[in-house]
Design a protein around this motif. Structure first.
Motif, PDB file in Angstrom:
ATOM      1  N   TYR A 127       0.813  -1.208   0.000  1.00  0.00           N
ATOM      2  CA  TYR A 127       0.000   0.000   0.000  1.00  0.00           C
ATOM      3  C   TYR A 127       0.852   1.265   0.000  1.00  0.00           C
ATOM      4  O   TYR A 127       2.073   1.221   0.079  1.00  0.00           O
ATOM      5  N   GLY A 128       0.158   2.404  -0.082  1.00  0.00           N
ATOM      6  CA  GLY A 128       0.833   3.693  -0.083  1.00  0.00           C
ATOM      7  C   GLY A 128       0.792   4.341   1.290  1.00  0.00           C
ATOM      8  O   GLY A 128      -0.116   4.094   2.093  1.00  0.00           O
ATOM      9  N   ALA A 136       1.979  16.341   0.559  1.00  0.00           N
ATOM     10  CA  ALA A 136       2.001  15.978  -0.859  1.00  0.00           C
ATOM     11  C   ALA A 136       2.379  17.173  -1.726  1.00  0.00           C
ATOM     12  O   ALA A 136       3.104  17.032  -2.724  1.00  0.00           O
ATOM     13  N   ASN A 137       1.915  18.350  -1.352  1.00  0.00           N
ATOM     14  CA  ASN A 137       2.208  19.566  -2.101  1.00  0.00           C
ATOM     15  C   ASN A 137       3.708  19.852  -2.147  1.00  0.00           C
ATOM     16  O   ASN A 137       4.228  20.402  -3.127  1.00  0.00           O
ATOM     17  N   GLY A 203       8.773   8.769  -2.540  1.00  0.00           N
ATOM     18  CA  GLY A 203       8.036   7.772  -1.777  1.00  0.00           C
ATOM     19  C   GLY A 203       6.894   7.130  -2.539  1.00  0.00           C
ATOM     20  O   GLY A 203       6.708   7.362  -3.736  1.00  0.00           O
ATOM     21  N   GLN A 204       6.143   6.299  -1.833  1.00  0.00           N
ATOM     22  CA  GLN A 204       4.976   5.590  -2.366  1.00  0.00           C
ATOM     23  C   GLN A 204       3.773   6.033  -1.541  1.00  0.00           C
ATOM     24  O   GLN A 204       3.646   5.688  -0.373  1.00  0.00           O
ATOM     25  N   PHE A 205       2.860   6.812  -2.153  1.00  0.00           N
ATOM     26  CA  PHE A 205       1.821   7.496  -1.403  1.00  0.00           C
ATOM     27  C   PHE A 205       0.421   7.037  -1.817  1.00  0.00           C
ATOM     28  O   PHE A 205       0.183   6.681  -2.967  1.00  0.00           O
ATOM     29  N   ALA A 206      -0.508   7.083  -0.856  1.00  0.00           N
ATOM     30  CA  ALA A 206      -1.902   6.721  -1.106  1.00  0.00           C
ATOM     31  C   ALA A 206      -2.660   7.925  -1.653  1.00  0.00           C
ATOM     32  O   ALA A 206      -2.567   9.028  -1.110  1.00  0.00           O
ATOM     33  N   GLY A 207      -3.394   7.706  -2.734  1.00  0.00           N
ATOM     34  CA  GLY A 207      -4.158   8.792  -3.327  1.00  0.00           C
ATOM     35  C   GLY A 207      -5.441   8.301  -3.963  1.00  0.00           C
ATOM     36  O   GLY A 207      -5.749   7.103  -3.951  1.00  0.00           O
TER      37      GLY A 207
END
Length: 370
Positions: A127-128, A136-137, A203-207
């Motif tokens: 998962y993220g 995130a910005n 990174g690996q992020f949830a969106g």
């Protein structure tokens, strides 16, 4: 006669080599491959696997099992033997035989600790990371290029962030990226929200993304405009509020949805139910149902999948249901099937056994109205 005997011997040898876990067959002399696998549904094109330790395999093979009279709880974690998903592991670390509908009696303490450690590692890899829009910005600045991976199909494409003050306004990088994105949406641009992973050098992020071109676009990519990616605390242009559907998909992309359903309000249950039926995403709906309604869901999937569009047209009540055990919520819905579109008032009957337990929706009464 010799040929017949040889054929019989060959057949016996093949039968001895059969592995009776579903339809998987192990060649003579080959060992079965046991591994963890995590995915939001068994049909998902995106999964992450990891070898199963010998101690866990031994516990599964030689442990004691007990039949259960209830459906296996919703989960995203399984044990796969060769190509067959034979067992399920819920978030309380219970192991279930998917075919025999049995539960493995409690693991040995050292095995439970190992299983817990493995689940955390697998979860992190799959998962993220749940990050706020503020983070995130900064991590995904304007004109940065990153990859978007769709959690359900497993398809991925590259994008460039172009703008966005409350969420990221992005565009597919090339014509090929646009084609892949359209394939994710089954060939038609749509406002439907989808759980995604944002993969970048940072990174690996949830969106969560929608798939509708709008506004302006600057890249030569065959995409007429831009689309939006939301992160935790992102808001929409019009409402200046966090979008419920995006919020659900972000929780799904971060791996938190199954646990988060324990905290949902009646109003959030209504929106999650509508979203799930609209997008035929049963990973969203299943964990907000109790055992009785989960069985009904399995029995009525075909009927629900005939609904091509469903959306809420009226506002939800603002009343706090924190001290209640039942909460009927009536809303106006638009429901579209091939046979036509209807607008109707529908009552979602929500209930819970005690105020400490999560809300669920009476699916039987809902189906009668849809």
């Amino acid at each position: 006669m010799k040929r017949i005997l040889c054929s019989l011997f060959t057949l016996v040898a093949v039968l001895i080599g059969l592995n009776w876990y579903g339809s998987s067959v192990a060649a003579i002399g080959q060992k079965d491959t046991w591994e963890y696998v995590i995915q939001t549904s068994l049909e998902s094109g995106y999964s992450t696997a990891m070898p199963l330790p010998k101690q866990i395999r031994k516990n599964v093979q030689k442990g004691k099992w007990k039949e259960i009279s209830y459906p296996i709880p919703p989960t995203d974690t399984f044990i796969r033997i060769n190509e067959n998903v034979a067992y399920a592991i819920d978030h309380q670390l219970n192991v279930y035989d998917r075919t025999a509908n049995k539960i493995l009696l409690p693991l040995k303490e050292e095995n439970k600790k190992r299983l817990s450690k493995d689940m955390k590692k697998l979860h992190k890899n799959h998962y993220g990371e749940l990050i706020t829009w503020k983070d995130a910005n900064q991590l995904l600045p304007r004109y940065s290029v990153f990859k978007v991976l769709d959690l359900d199909t497993g398809l991925s494409f590259e994008v460039q962030r172009r703008a966005g003050s409350y969420h990221a306004d992005v565009q597919p990088l090339t014509h090929d990226d646009t084609k892949i994105m359209k394939k994710i949406y089954r060939g038609t641009w749509s406002w439907d929200r989808r759980a995604i992973l944002v993969l970048s050098e940072t990174g690996q992020f949830a969106g969560s993304m929608h798939g509708m071109p709008h506004g302006q676009g600057a890249l030569k990519n065959g995409f007429p405009g831009h689309f939006c990616i939301h992160f935790q605390d992102s808001i929409t242009h019009k409402s200046r509020k966090m979008d419920h559907a995006h919020s659900i998909m972000i929780k799904k992309a971060s791996g938190e949805w199954l646990d988060h359903t324990q905290k949902l309000s009646p109003q959030e249950i209504v929106d999650a139910t509508v979203l799930s039926i609209h997008q035929h995403d049963w990973f969203i709906l299943s964990p907000i149902l109790d055992d009785r309604n989960r069985i009904l869901l399995d029995e009525h999937l075909e009927e629900l999948e005939e609904i091509e569009l469903i959306k809420r047209l009226s506002d939800l009540p603002k009343e706090d249901g924190s001290t209640r055990l039942t909460y009927p919520i009536t809303v106006k819905l638009q429901v579209h099937r091939k046979s036509g579109t209807t607008n109707k008032s529908v009552t979602f009957d929500l209930y819970r056994p005690t105020i400490e337990e999560p809300w669920t929706v009476d699916l039987e009464k809902l189906l009668e109205q849809l």
